[in-house]
Structure formats: structure tokens, C-alpha cells
Design an enzyme around this catalytic site. Structure first.
Site, short mmCIF file in Angstrom:
data_model
loop_
_atom_site.label_atom_id
_atom_site.label_comp_id
_atom_site.label_asym_id
_atom_site.label_seq_id
_atom_site.Cartn_x
_atom_site.Cartn_y
_atom_site.Cartn_z
N LYS A 155 26.36 -0.77 16.38
CA LYS A 155 25.05 -0.13 16.40
C LYS A 155 24.16 -0.63 15.26
O LYS A 155 22.94 -0.55 15.34
CB LYS A 155 25.21 1.38 16.36
C1 LIG Z 1 28.19 3.36 20.71
C2 LIG Z 1 29.45 2.60 20.83
C3 LIG Z 1 29.85 2.00 22.05
C4 LIG Z 1 29.10 2.20 23.36
O1 LIG Z 1 27.84 1.61 23.44
P1 LIG Z 1 26.86 2.04 24.63
O2 LIG Z 1 25.64 1.23 24.41
O3 LIG Z 1 26.63 3.52 24.47
O4 LIG Z 1 27.54 1.73 25.91
C5 LIG Z 1 31.01 1.24 22.05
N1 LIG Z 1 31.76 1.10 20.94
C6 LIG Z 1 31.42 1.66 19.77
C7 LIG Z 1 32.30 1.46 18.59
C8 LIG Z 1 30.24 2.42 19.65
O5 LIG Z 1 29.91 2.97 18.48
#
Ligand SMILES: *Cc1c(COP(=O)(O)O)cnc(C)c1O
Length: 465
Positions: free
Chosen positions: A116
Site C-alpha cells: 500500500k
Molecule cells: C491491502 C492488501 C492486499 C489486497 O489488496 P486489494 O487492492 O485490496 O486487493 C493484499 N495484501 C496485503 C498485504 C495488503 O495489505
């Protein structure tokens, strides 16, 4: 570039809205999600040229057509340089080879060790730019079960004209995640422990956003994953990986919760990147896998797993893909979403639409045993510690490769040290926090505890004005 809502809103003048307005709105006024009116197309020559660029240079090429004319090339370049200077390695999103047909795309070298950061580090700069440009102040309000909160706080700390209030369930996020949120020392950051669950936190956020008067008075804005500005930077690493792997046709396996990351891959494909297949990787919360296998997109209760960042009952960005597969027919999409809201189940799509879905995506779900076995096998076979989300992705890759010999890049979405218990259970190894992060363990925490009450939360926010 102009943006339109999946549910039909095209701006007050019917011409679409600009990038900055789409970013500040988050959700479109009609309840839909913003998408570009058209996707820019990169030619084969463009893609060849991109293959030689660094991550930041490439980001400039990919992102510019989506943000112009609100930002020009120089303004974007400055924001990109600043955003990605916080990553601990110069390649930003390096590839790690597992074997001839398998690579991991490591997306966790940002300040909070989760993918993120790739989006949220840039979002802080974009927001800063937008607010100065519009002479506006905003109150960012969000809820987190663990990964989003630290990344959002780290991205938005110190951003002028903004305050960020991040709710998390008291005693229910990990020690490291809480420390990441409470030790920034930034004056515009307010981590709030809510005496309740993550669901309670989300409900409070919704209640405050639904209070029109409060929302306007405080200029409430969200930074959750339905924001187009969060998906956009994630397109870059798909192009980057493709260039690094000598431009072969590739499949990508994506651990999927709210469908944001995988939609970014879909958008990259729309722009001309030759992606063979997008592999959707779910844990036991398998709503999208059920949809791809038999058209069943229906809500079930959330199951708590060792990969908590993808524990969801619905995938909020899925609406963006539905809009595309329905031929951008916003009236039909609106009906479909209304029906889903009423019954908890999506009406079935037509045969040709489902054929299109399966042409673009494959989907697999890993249960708890399979996640642990995948972590263990990667440790024993390659000496690599996988976090449980990445393990969900690699499990799906292996399933996919049972019937093809495709080259697959699995997105590694978190550092193993963020989920040490799951890693230790599978391997007997407890991953260490990277050096850059260890100082937070001893740093002084600053947060507030608020009751599970919308009134009290409003009063708290007002008292900080
Ligand atoms: C948020 C997150 C995801 C999922 O991402 P999306 O865009 O919601 O599908 C996968 N892995 C981790 C470690 C995350 O923090």
C-alpha cells in the site's frame, strides 16, 4: 484526462471531472466509482522505450496522461521523486527469481513494509499539491484493521492543510501496526483506538460521512482503496516487471481483497501491456473466485484468517471491472448494483460476458492449511520467507501452472516481518523487523481512546480543530 462515474455521473457540466476533483471526491456523488473516460494507449514502441526506464522515470510516463492537465510533467516528476525516495532500495519494486517460470515482485520495501506504500506515499504529495492549488483544507477519516492505517498515516503525515484521523480497533491490531500509527510525532496525525471491533470502526466512519452537515463543515475525505488515485500508481509496477523480464508475455498472480491491485493490472492491460492472464488469489474469503468459477458473486460472512488484509466479504473495486465487462453501460450497472445491494447476490452475467471474464482472469483460493504449506515449501525449497498474503498469491500461481507453462509473476504484498506468527508457525523462523523500523518499538506512543459512539467521535474531531 476526464473521469466519469461507473453509475453515470459525468461532472456538473456533463464533461467528466478532472483528476484532482476525482481524487478529492473519492466516491463519485452518485455513489459510483471514478474511471478514466478513455484509457491512454501505449504503442509497442512506447513499451520498448519504457523497458529501459527506472521505476520513477517509468511512473512519470504511465501516470502523466492520467493526471494532465491538472499536473504537468515537472510537477508530477517532483512528487514522484519525493514519494519513492522513502523506499529502502533504489529499484523500488525488485523482482526475485524463484525458478525459470516464477518470479516474486517485491512490493514491500516502502516505509510500512506493505504494498500500500506504493500508492500512499505518492497520494500524500498529490493531496498536498491539490489542496494548495485549491486553497482548501481537508479532514481525512479512515478505519483500519492493520495495513492501511500505517501506510495512510506514513503517506499523509506532515501534508499541509490536512488532518488525518485513523480509527483502529482497541487491542485488536498487531503491536507493530499500532506502533507504526502512534509513533510518527506528526501534528496532523490522530490515531484513535475505538473501544470495539474493526466493523465498529467502519460503521463509525460511514456514519460520519453520512452526516452531510458534519461532512461539509469538516471537508471530510477518504483515502480508502476505492480512490482512483490509489489504483493509478499501482499500474506502474506491472509495466516495470514486464520490462525487466525482457518483455515476454506474462501472467500476474495477485493476492486480492478489495480488487484494487488486480484492477490496476487490468487497467495496465487496457493501456496496451501484454498481460496474458491476471490470476486472482483469494484466501477463504473467496467471493471473487466463486464469481470466476461459476458466476456466483454473493456475500458470505467474513472468515478471520492468517492473511487478514484480504479478509473481506465484498470486493469494493469489483464494480469498476463490472462496468467494463458490461460495456460501460452505466444504467445496466446501476441496476445490477441495486439488485446486489438488495439481495446480497449479483445477477448472473451473460455467457459472452462470463467468457470475457475467464479470458482475462483465472482465480484460486487458498485455505489456511494451504497457506501454511506454501510458506513452508518456499522456505524449504528456496530459503525465502513469505508473508501469508504472498503465500496466497504463490499458491494460486502453482495451481494455475498445473495446466499451463506460463511465466508468472506473483505479487509479494507484505514483508514477512509484518506477520511473524504465521511465518513462524510454518517455518520455525521468526522474521526480524528490518533495521529501519526497529526504532518504532521503543518510540513513545501517542493516540486517543474513544468510545464506540459517533457522537463522541464527532466531538473528539471537533475538539481538535
Ligand atoms: C491491502 C492488501 C492486499 C489486497 O489488496 P486489494 O487492492 O485490496 O486487493 C493484499 N495484501 C496485503 C498485504 C495488503 O495489505
Amino acid at each position: 484526462m476526464r473521469y466519469i462515474s461507473t453509475r453515470g455521473y459525468m461532472g456538473d457540466d456533463g464533461q467528466g471531472v478532472g483528476f484532482i476533483d476525482a481524487m478529492l471526491d473519492g466516491l463519485a456523488p452518485d455513489g459510483g466509482l471514478y474511471l478514466p473516460q478513455t484509457y491512454p494507449t501505449f504503442t509497442a514502441q512506447d513499451l520498448d522505450r519504457f523497458a529501459n526506464l527506472s521505476f520513477v522515470e517509468l511512473a512519470e510516463e504511465i501516470i502523466l496522461p492520467f493526471v494532465a492537465p491538472d499536473l504537468n510533467r515537472e510537477q508530477l516528476r517532483a512528487l514522484l521523486k519525493k514519494a519513492y525516495s522513502t523506499f529502502s532500495i533504489p529499484e523500488i519494486t525488485p523482482l526475485k527469481k524463484l525458478d525459470e517460470d516464477n518470479y516474486l515482485l517485491e512490493l514491500f520495501h516502502g516505509p510500512t513494509l506493505a504494498f500500500k506504500d506504493v500508492a500512499l506515499q505518492l497520494l500524500g504529495g498529490l493531496l498536498d499539491f491539490a489542496l494548495a492549488d485549491k486553497n482548501k483544507q481537508v479532514t481525512v477519516l479512515g478505519a483500519t484493521s492493520g495495513d492501511t492505517g500505517p501506510a495512510a498515516i506514513e503517506g499523509l503525515k506532515g501534508v499541509n492543510n490536512s488532518r488525518i484521523f485513523m480509527l483502529f480497533p482497541h487491542n485488536r491490531v498487531s503491536h507493530v501496526q499500532r506502533k507504526q500509527m502512534t509513533t510518527t510525532g506528526a501534528a496532523n496525525v490522530y490515531p484513535i483506538a475505538i473501544d470495539g471491533t474493526f466493523d465498529d470502526c467502519q460503521k463509525l466512519v460511514k456514519e460520519l460521512f453520512n452526516d452531510k452537515k458534519f461532512k461539509e463543515q469538516q471537508n471530510l475525505t477518504a483515502v480508502n482503496s476505492i480512490s482512483w488515485a490509489r489504483l493509478l500508481p499501482q499500474m506502474v509496477y506491472y509495466f516495470h516487471a514486464w520490462g525487466r523480464l525482457n518483455k515476454k508475455p506474462l501472467a500476474f498472480s495477485v493476492p486480492t481483497g478489495n480488487f484494487g491491485d488486480v484492477f490496476a493490472g487490468f487497467a495496465a492491460q487496457k493501456c496496451g501491456l501484454p498481460i496474458e492472464k491476471l490470476i486472482i488469489a483469494n484466501n477463504d474469503n473467496d467471493i471473487v473466485t466463486r464469481f470466476v468459477s461459476n458466476g456466483d458473486y454473493s456475500i458470505k460472512d467474513v472468515i478471520a484468517t492468517q492473511s487478514p488484509s484480504i479478509d473481506i466479504s465484498i470486493a469494493s473495486n469489483f464494480e469498476r471491472y463490472l462496468f467494463e465487462v458490461m460495456g460501460r453501460d452505466s444504467a445496466a450497472l446501476r441496476q445490477t448494483m441495486d439488485s446486489f445491494a438488495n439481495s446480497g447476490k449479483l445477477p448472473t452475467l451473460s455467457k459472452p460476458q462470463m467468457a470475457q471474464v475467464r479470458n482475462t482472469f483465472a482465480a484460486f483460493s487458498a485455505n489456511e492449511t494451504e497457506i501454511t504449506a506454501t510458506i513452508k515449501a518456499a522456505w524449504q525449497g528456496h530459503g525465502i520467507l513469505l508473508d501469508p498474503h504472498t503465500a496466497v498469491g504463490l499458491y494460486a500461481t502453482r495451481e494455475y501452472q498445473k495446466t499451463t507453462d506460463a511465466l508468472v509473476v506473483t505479487l509479494a504484498t507484505a514483508h514477512p516481518a509484518k506477520f511473524p506468527d504465521a511465518v513462524e508457525k510454518a517455518t520455525n523462523q521468526r522474521p526480524d523487523l528490518p533495521l529501519e523500523l526497529r526504532h518504532i518499538l521503543a518510540a513513545t506512543e501517542d493516540s486517543s481512546l474513544v468510545d464506540n459512539s459517533a457522537e463522541q467521535l464527532k466531538n473528539f474531531i471537533l475538539s481538535q480543530s
